[in-house]
Design a protein around this motif. Structure first.
Motif, PDB file in Angstrom:
ATOM      1  N   LEU A  66      -9.424 -23.594  25.778  1.00  0.00           N
ATOM      2  CA  LEU A  66      -8.567 -24.122  24.714  1.00  0.00           C
ATOM      3  C   LEU A  66      -8.466 -25.640  24.776  1.00  0.00           C
ATOM      4  O   LEU A  66      -8.571 -26.325  23.751  1.00  0.00           O
ATOM      5  CB  LEU A  66      -7.174 -23.491  24.801  1.00  0.00           C
ATOM      6  CG  LEU A  66      -7.083 -22.000  24.444  1.00  0.00           C
ATOM      7  CD1 LEU A  66      -5.658 -21.494  24.639  1.00  0.00           C
ATOM      8  CD2 LEU A  66      -7.532 -21.759  23.011  1.00  0.00           C
ATOM      9  N   ARG A  67      -8.271 -26.168  25.968  1.00  0.00           N
ATOM     10  CA  ARG A  67      -8.116 -27.621  26.082  1.00  0.00           C
ATOM     11  C   ARG A  67      -9.423 -28.338  25.773  1.00  0.00           C
ATOM     12  O   ARG A  67      -9.436 -29.356  25.056  1.00  0.00           O
ATOM     13  CB  ARG A  67      -7.630 -27.987  27.491  1.00  0.00           C
ATOM     14  CG  ARG A  67      -6.225 -27.503  27.800  1.00  0.00           C
ATOM     15  CD  ARG A  67      -5.724 -28.092  29.109  1.00  0.00           C
ATOM     16  NE  ARG A  67      -4.517 -27.426  29.569  1.00  0.00           N
ATOM     17  CZ  ARG A  67      -3.844 -27.770  30.666  1.00  0.00           C
ATOM     18  NH1 ARG A  67      -4.294 -28.781  31.417  1.00  0.00           N
ATOM     19  NH2 ARG A  67      -2.764 -27.125  31.025  1.00  0.00           N
ATOM     20  N   THR A  68     -10.521 -27.820  26.300  1.00  0.00           N
ATOM     21  CA  THR A  68     -11.813 -28.449  26.024  1.00  0.00           C
ATOM     22  C   THR A  68     -12.147 -28.366  24.543  1.00  0.00           C
ATOM     23  O   THR A  68     -12.608 -29.346  23.940  1.00  0.00           O
ATOM     24  CB  THR A  68     -12.933 -27.784  26.846  1.00  0.00           C
ATOM     25  OG1 THR A  68     -12.599 -27.815  28.232  1.00  0.00           O
ATOM     26  CG2 THR A  68     -14.255 -28.496  26.634  1.00  0.00           C
ATOM     27  N   GLY A  69     -11.934 -27.189  23.941  1.00  0.00           N
ATOM     28  CA  GLY A  69     -12.202 -27.026  22.524  1.00  0.00           C
ATOM     29  C   GLY A  69     -11.367 -27.963  21.666  1.00  0.00           C
ATOM     30  O   GLY A  69     -11.864 -28.550  20.696  1.00  0.00           O
ATOM     31  N   ALA A  70     -10.085 -28.123  22.028  1.00  0.00           N
ATOM     32  CA  ALA A  70      -9.207 -29.007  21.264  1.00  0.00           C
ATOM     33  C   ALA A  70      -9.655 -30.461  21.377  1.00  0.00           C
ATOM     34  O   ALA A  70      -9.663 -31.206  20.384  1.00  0.00           O
ATOM     35  CB  ALA A  70      -7.768 -28.854  21.749  1.00  0.00           C
ATOM     36  N   VAL A  71     -10.025 -30.880  22.581  1.00  0.00           N
ATOM     37  CA  VAL A  71     -10.478 -32.260  22.791  1.00  0.00           C
ATOM     38  C   VAL A  71     -11.766 -32.526  22.020  1.00  0.00           C
ATOM     39  O   VAL A  71     -11.918 -33.564  21.360  1.00  0.00           O
ATOM     40  CB  VAL A  71     -10.677 -32.545  24.299  1.00  0.00           C
ATOM     41  CG1 VAL A  71     -11.390 -33.875  24.504  1.00  0.00           C
ATOM     42  CG2 VAL A  71      -9.336 -32.556  25.015  1.00  0.00           C
ATOM     43  N   ILE A  72     -12.716 -31.575  22.088  1.00  0.00           N
ATOM     44  CA  ILE A  72     -13.992 -31.743  21.376  1.00  0.00           C
ATOM     45  C   ILE A  72     -13.759 -31.814  19.869  1.00  0.00           C
ATOM     46  O   ILE A  72     -14.358 -32.651  19.172  1.00  0.00           O
ATOM     47  CB  ILE A  72     -14.952 -30.594  21.723  1.00  0.00           C
ATOM     48  CG1 ILE A  72     -15.389 -30.685  23.183  1.00  0.00           C
ATOM     49  CG2 ILE A  72     -16.183 -30.622  20.810  1.00  0.00           C
ATOM     50  CD1 ILE A  72     -16.204 -29.506  23.655  1.00  0.00           C
ATOM     51  N   ALA A  92     -16.110 -30.893  11.341  1.00  0.00           N
ATOM     52  CA  ALA A  92     -15.875 -30.972  12.779  1.00  0.00           C
ATOM     53  C   ALA A  92     -15.855 -29.591  13.429  1.00  0.00           C
ATOM     54  O   ALA A  92     -16.017 -29.467  14.649  1.00  0.00           O
ATOM     55  CB  ALA A  92     -14.555 -31.690  13.059  1.00  0.00           C
ATOM     56  N   ILE A  93     -15.678 -28.537  12.608  1.00  0.00           N
ATOM     57  CA  ILE A  93     -15.621 -27.162  13.122  1.00  0.00           C
ATOM     58  C   ILE A  93     -16.978 -26.486  13.082  1.00  0.00           C
ATOM     59  O   ILE A  93     -17.428 -25.891  14.060  1.00  0.00           O
ATOM     60  CB  ILE A  93     -14.603 -26.338  12.299  1.00  0.00           C
ATOM     61  CG1 ILE A  93     -13.189 -26.856  12.517  1.00  0.00           C
ATOM     62  CG2 ILE A  93     -14.684 -24.855  12.674  1.00  0.00           C
ATOM     63  CD1 ILE A  93     -12.155 -26.205  11.617  1.00  0.00           C
ATOM     64  N   THR A  94     -17.658 -26.576  11.954  1.00  0.00           N
ATOM     65  CA  THR A  94     -18.839 -25.746  11.711  1.00  0.00           C
ATOM     66  C   THR A  94     -20.070 -26.094  12.540  1.00  0.00           C
ATOM     67  O   THR A  94     -20.843 -25.183  12.867  1.00  0.00           O
ATOM     68  CB  THR A  94     -19.185 -25.744  10.206  1.00  0.00           C
ATOM     69  OG1 THR A  94     -20.142 -24.737   9.929  1.00  0.00           O
ATOM     70  CG2 THR A  94     -19.718 -27.091   9.760  1.00  0.00           C
ATOM     71  N   PRO A  95     -20.347 -27.350  12.951  1.00  0.00           N
ATOM     72  CA  PRO A  95     -21.587 -27.603  13.701  1.00  0.00           C
ATOM     73  C   PRO A  95     -21.593 -27.002  15.102  1.00  0.00           C
ATOM     74  O   PRO A  95     -22.660 -26.870  15.701  1.00  0.00           O
ATOM     75  CB  PRO A  95     -21.645 -29.140  13.795  1.00  0.00           C
ATOM     76  CG  PRO A  95     -20.737 -29.635  12.749  1.00  0.00           C
ATOM     77  CD  PRO A  95     -19.671 -28.606  12.621  1.00  0.00           C
ATOM     78  N   ARG A  96     -20.427 -26.635  15.623  1.00  0.00           N
ATOM     79  CA  ARG A  96     -20.380 -26.097  16.984  1.00  0.00           C
ATOM     80  C   ARG A  96     -21.164 -24.803  17.087  1.00  0.00           C
ATOM     81  O   ARG A  96     -21.654 -24.465  18.153  1.00  0.00           O
ATOM     82  CB  ARG A  96     -18.917 -25.859  17.380  1.00  0.00           C
ATOM     83  CG  ARG A  96     -18.109 -27.134  17.507  1.00  0.00           C
ATOM     84  CD  ARG A  96     -17.999 -27.587  18.929  1.00  0.00           C
ATOM     85  NE  ARG A  96     -17.373 -26.573  19.733  1.00  0.00           N
ATOM     86  CZ  ARG A  96     -16.054 -26.362  19.743  1.00  0.00           C
ATOM     87  NH1 ARG A  96     -15.251 -27.089  18.990  1.00  0.00           N
ATOM     88  NH2 ARG A  96     -15.551 -25.413  20.506  1.00  0.00           N
ATOM     89  N   ILE A 152     -23.306 -28.228  22.523  1.00  0.00           N
ATOM     90  CA  ILE A 152     -22.128 -27.728  23.240  1.00  0.00           C
ATOM     91  C   ILE A 152     -21.825 -26.287  22.849  1.00  0.00           C
ATOM     92  O   ILE A 152     -21.659 -25.418  23.703  1.00  0.00           O
ATOM     93  CB  ILE A 152     -20.906 -28.622  22.962  1.00  0.00           C
ATOM     94  CG1 ILE A 152     -21.126 -30.014  23.563  1.00  0.00           C
ATOM     95  CG2 ILE A 152     -19.643 -27.990  23.554  1.00  0.00           C
ATOM     96  CD1 ILE A 152     -20.042 -31.012  23.195  1.00  0.00           C
ATOM     97  N   GLY A 153     -21.733 -26.017  21.554  1.00  0.00           N
ATOM     98  CA  GLY A 153     -21.471 -24.650  21.107  1.00  0.00           C
ATOM     99  C   GLY A 153     -20.010 -24.254  21.230  1.00  0.00           C
ATOM    100  O   GLY A 153     -19.106 -25.085  21.192  1.00  0.00           O
TER     101      GLY A 153
END
Length: 454
Positions: free
Chosen positions: A235-241, A276-280, A306-307
């Motif tokens: 969660l923290r990594t995803g939020a920061v990215i 910012a959401i879809t390219p992951r 990253i994914g």
């Protein structure tokens, strides 16, 4: 006994490792999808489907990528589109999840071999976590059902009941499974100025890319008041990215100034959030990425590498890998002996696996770029950028393309298919199945010695 200590099962008096069985299982799903797409009823009248087109499409759908050689909207019949939707579902949730679901539907007890295979497929540490399979089945179906209902409110006035319902179901599956397939031929570009559609799709994409262990922790938080280290890191990594990618896109694209003649400032801001959401790993886009600046393309490539989160429908090296390596790097630069996060210490095995995964992924990506540069007819301008983008889109199972997919020759298509397969099944699973890795316990260890680093 669990899948980490006993990772082989007996089939026809031969021992097959779990990674090899999972790899072969995905290949079997792809082969089945290929045969179904080759049926005459899968292709619209007047069009022809070659074996390579069916094979590539089946691979892309099963690996929830979205790269295509033909238009999903105009080349395939409703039957063909339904096959693609089924492949997306199986590929997104994992075929072992469907095996467990079928056992439950016919009220059969799930065998130990199936439990161990499912544990391996979902990257679970213990069989006690296998209850997450039931959560996957219930939660995924519920989210996609709710998503389809919300999408129907937008599609019905445009396309009527029958077509609107089918579009709703198909795109709910595509968004939740982060597959990137669409029935419009230009992804979601028709909905560039439709905030409602963008928000529904964004929620579905995030829900699918979070990971089911994260969902389980969040749903049980009120009961146990505790989140696992995996969930906190994810969660923290995803939020920061997300925050960093949003701010960088906002800066490099000047709030999508190139679209200022088409949509308003607030709508451009919402499209930046969606971007910012879809390219992951999702692959659904609201405008062509060929309009992005060089900086925007670079950010997208990084995000595709990253994914999403492990145990989700996403590809890439995963957010927890990046989060762990970033934490390890900070600890090393500070001269700390241990790598700590959320009042816990990462195991050395975790760190070693993350480093290995990152290195092998980087090697595979660089090798694929080299092979495509050497063998493909590429645009004269920025050819390396086009190839790098295509490679990362396949490896990250993202599916966004700058437009060179259909111009690839047979060898190039095979390279992209291998990348999609590795990105979805997982580097460790594929590598272990190829090398038939069975670690042997040695009775000795060599002396330690340091080398110069940096």
């Amino acid at each position: 006994m669990n899948g980490r200590t006993k990772n082989v099962i007996e089939i026809n008096k031969r021992k097959y490792s779990f990674p090899k069985i999972l790899t072969l299982g995905f290949l079997l799903v792809i082969a089945s999808g290929t045969l179904l797409l080759l049926l005459p009823c899968a292709t619209v009248s007047g069009a022809q489907t070659s074996f390579m087109t069916a094979f590539f499409t089946s691979t892309s759908a099963t690996c929830v990528t979205g790269l295509t050689l033909v238009s999903t909207a105009t080349h395939w019949t409703v039957f063909g589109q339904a096959v693609i939707a089924l492949l997306m579902e199986v590929g997104g949730l994992g075929f072992m999840t469907f095996a467990v679901m079928m056992s439950l539907m016919i009220r059969r007890r799930v065998r130990m071999s199936t439990r161990l295979l499912t544990q391996e497929a979902l990257n679970l540490d213990h069989l006690s976590q296998l209850s997450v399979v039931y959560l996957i089945i219930k939660l995924s179906l519920l989210i996609q059902l709710v998503g389809s209902i919300f999408l129907f409110f937008d599609f019905y006035p445009r396309y009527g009941i029958g077509r609107g319902l089918w579009f709703s179901v198909f795109h709910a599956i595509s968004a939740f499974c982060n597959a990137g397939f669409d029935l419009f031929g230009n992804s979601m570009e028709n909905y560039l100025n439709d905030p409602y559609m963008i928000c529904v799709l964004a929620v579905l994409i995030v829900a699918g890319s979070m990971g089911f262990l994260v969902w389980k922790d969040l749903l049980n938080f009120r009961k146990y008041h505790h989140l696992s280290l995996h969930t906190q890191l994810a969660l923290r990594t995803g939020a920061v990215i997300f925050l960093i990618s949003f701010l960088v896109y906002l800066l490099t694209e000047r709030n999508l100034a190139q679209l200022s003649s088409q949509i308003s400032g607030p709508q451009r801001l919402l499209n930046t959030v969606f971007m910012a959401i879809t390219p992951r790993t999702a692959g659904l886009i609201t405008f062509p990425y060929t309009k992005l600046s060089a900086a925007g393309i670079s950010v997208t490539i990084i995000l595709m590498f990253i994914g999403g989160t492990p145990g989700s429908t996403a590809g890439g090296v995963k957010t927890t890998t990046i989060g762990l390596l970033a934490t390890q790097s900070i600890a090393t630069l500070r001269g700390q002996r241990d790598t700590n996060f959320a009042h816990r210490r990462f195991t050395q095995e975790n760190i070693n696996r993350a480093l290995t995964l990152f290195f092998v992924a980087l090697f595979i990506v660089l090798l694929a770029i080299l092979l495509l540069v050497l063998t493909q007819h590429l645009p004269a301008h920025d050819s390396l950028a086009y190839v790098t983008f295509e490679v990362l889109a396949a490896f990250g199972t993202t599916g966004i393309s700058l437009g060179i997919t259909q111009s690839l020759n047979l060898f190039g298509q095979l390279v992209i298919m291998v990348l999609m397969f590795i990105g979805r099944v997982g580097i460790y699973t594929v590598m272990f199945s190829i090398f038939n890795s069975q670690p042997k316990v040695k009775s000795y260890r060599y002396p330690e010695e340091s080398v110069l680093i940096g």
